[in-house]
Structures are given as structure tokens and as C-alpha cells.
Design a protein around this motif. Structure first.
Motif, PDB file in Angstrom:
ATOM      1  N   GLY A 158     -20.477 -50.562  25.751  1.00  0.00           N
ATOM      2  CA  GLY A 158     -20.982 -51.921  25.934  1.00  0.00           C
ATOM      3  C   GLY A 158     -22.157 -52.198  25.023  1.00  0.00           C
ATOM      4  N   PHE A 187     -15.381 -52.636  23.134  1.00  0.00           N
ATOM      5  CA  PHE A 187     -15.120 -53.161  24.478  1.00  0.00           C
ATOM      6  C   PHE A 187     -13.914 -52.467  25.099  1.00  0.00           C
ATOM      7  N   CYS A 191     -13.532 -49.936  28.312  1.00  0.00           N
ATOM      8  CA  CYS A 191     -12.638 -50.138  29.462  1.00  0.00           C
ATOM      9  C   CYS A 191     -11.868 -48.857  29.777  1.00  0.00           C
ATOM     10  N   ASN A 233     -17.052 -53.904  38.208  1.00  0.00           N
ATOM     11  CA  ASN A 233     -16.472 -54.246  36.906  1.00  0.00           C
ATOM     12  C   ASN A 233     -16.668 -55.696  36.495  1.00  0.00           C
ATOM     13  N   ALA A 236     -18.314 -56.343  33.114  1.00  0.00           N
ATOM     14  CA  ALA A 236     -17.479 -56.338  31.911  1.00  0.00           C
ATOM     15  C   ALA A 236     -16.863 -57.709  31.672  1.00  0.00           C
TER      16      ALA A 236
END
Length: 281
Positions: A158, A187, A191, A233, A236
Motif C-alpha cells: 500500500g 495494489f 491484495c 479490508n 483497501a
């Protein structure tokens, strides 16, 4: 995969003085609320602790598991650990508003990034994912180390996402002055890394419930796990909105304000759901 698009120190976001003042006040209020919430946890806490263990086969590789020994490494007081999650958040909010930190914080925002955030998340969210794992019964110290560092990797990706794309925030349609789009590789790698702890938790639950005579947690626990997953999450999602530049997220400061709101709402809900196990026990 795209190319690495921009210089790391591109000044790309306008931070007006009034916006800076409001951000300082906002961080101060959120930090204070975290401090109060964490202090309440300490006041309500008891001696309930979760075991951190190791497993010894007591023989060469291939020795039947039944001959092994489960060893207690230490016990982690859940109340203190959950409160520490909020205290870490409070500490970094107060660091940001300090005379030393505020000038650097605004300098970070002007470049479309906030490294204070990522350092704090690497500590606080890793503590939280370890606590969630312990609550699900993942107590092996080696597994917890793996879960923790997978989470740290997610946070660092991130950080890299912001550093690599810091010049895009002042342009329209997600393109820089040189016609480049956001570089999404960090990114998506984040994940992947962030999915590891949750896959471990799911596998642990499925395997244990599937064992003959195995008993799964009560139904409401699954609801809590899902809510924890969503809360954990949603940060994100905020970054995804930033670099897709959808609606108000075309302004980098909208994303920053959203991170601050999530710092209070999502983190508090996470912490208190975890801490509820102290009260129930």
C-alpha cells in the motif's frame, strides 16, 4: 503490468492552509477518542489471555503427530492487546499533530502520500490480525509470525502504491501530465499478500469442523468473522477509489479524510468486537 510511472517526490496535491488546520483538528479529535476508548478497555479488562504455542514432533520428520507435544510459549492478555491496538492509532494521530510531525505530514500530503499512515498500519493492523487469528484458534507461534509478516507485506505494498503514483492526484481521469495511468501492480500484490491470513483462517475453520467429531464455533461467530473481514479490508477499498479517481476521490484529501474516519469507525468496531471476548469469558 505497466511501468513505474512517476518520480517519488512530485508535488501534486494542493493543501490549503484552512484544509491543513481542519486536518490537524480532525487528527487530534480522533487520537483523543482512540485514547479514551483504549483506556476504557484497560479499565474493563480482566486476566483473560490467549495461548501462543509451539508444537514439537519429539522425533524425526514423519513422526506421527499423536506423539508430539504442544508447548505453551506465552499467554497474550487479550484486553491489553486490544487496547494497545487503539493506543498505537492514538500515538500516531498525536505524532501527526505535533510541531515536529505536522509540517512533515502536510509535506507528505502535498506529494500524494502519507508514510505516517503506513508505518502505523504495519504495527496496528498486524497486531489486530494476530489477535483475530488467536481467537480463531491459530496459536502456533510460527503460523502467527507468517500471518503477521504477510500483513506487513500487504501494508508495505500500500505504501509503494502511493509512492509510485504520487503525481496522479491533480490530473483528470487518472492520468498524469505525461498521459500515464496509475500503476496498479503494488495494489494487486498487496491484495494477494493480504488474502493469506484470511485464507489461513478459513482453512483452519474448515479443516477443524470437517474432522470427525469436530465442533465449529457458534453461528454468530461466523457473522463476527465476516464483519471483521469487511472492516479490515475496507481500507483497501478507499485506496482503490483514490486511484480510480471516482467522484470525490479525485481529490487526494478526500481519501485522506476517509482514512481518518476509518481510523475511528472501523478500528473501533474491530477492537471492540475482539475485546468482547474478554467480557464474555
Amino acid at each position: 503490468m505497466g511501468t513505474y510511472p512517476l518520480e517519488l517526490n512530485t508535488a501534486s496535491v494542493n493543501v490549503p492552509s484552512q484544509a491543513a488546520k481542519r486536518l490537524r483538528i480532525f487528527n487530534a479529535v480522533i487520537g483523543l477518542l482512540h485514547l479514551v476508548s483504549g483506556s476504557a478497555m484497560l479499565a474493563l479488562s480482566n486476566d483473560f489471555a490467549l495461548p501462543v504455542s509451539s508444537f514439537a514432533l519429539n522425533g524425526p520428520p514423519g513422526t506421527p503427530v499423536s506423539q508430539g507435544t504442544l508447548n505453551l510459549v506465552f499467554e497474550l492478555p487479550l484486553g491489553i492487546a486490544a487496547a494497545s491496538f487503539l493506543f498505537l492509532s492514538a500515538l500516531f494521530h498525536f505524532l501527526i499533530i505535533s510541531p515536529w510531525g505536522f509540517r512533515r505530514y502536510i509535506g507528505e500530503l502535498s506529494k500524494g502520500r502519507n508514510r505516517f499512515r503506513w508505518v502505523e498500519y504495519s504495527l496496528s493492523s498486524t497486531l489486530m490480525i494476530v489477535l483475530i487469528s488467536l481467537l480463531l484458534g491459530i496459536s502456533d507461534i510460527a503460523a502467527l509470525i507468517g500471518v503477521g509478516f504477510a500483513n506487513v507485506a500487504m501494508i508495505l505494498f500500500g505504501w509503494l502504491m502511493e509512492m509510485a503514483n504520487n503525481g496522479l492526484m491533480h490530473e483528470k481521469n487518472g492520468r498524469s501530465a505525461r498521459g500515464e495511468r496509475a500503476w496498479w501492480t503494488p495494489f494487486w500484490f498487496g491484495c494477494i499478500a493480504g488474502a493469506a491470513p484470511w485464507l489461513a483462517a478459513a482453512a483452519y475453520l474448515i479443516i477443524n469442523v470437517g474432522i470427525e467429531g469436530g465442533e465449529g464455533p457458534p453461528g454468530f461467530v461466523y457473522g463476527i468473522i465476516v464483519s471483521l473481514f469487511v472492516l479490515f479490508n475496507i481500507f483497501a477499498v478507499n485506496q482503490w477509489l483514490q486511484y480510480k479517481q471516482l467522484g470525490r476521490w479525485k481529490d487526494y484529501l478526500t481519501g485522506e479524510r476517509t482514512y481518518i474516519v476509518l481510523s475511528l469507525v472501523a478500528k473501533s468496531l474491530l477492537a471492540w468486537q475482539v475485546f468482547a471476548n474478554v467480557l464474555v469469558s
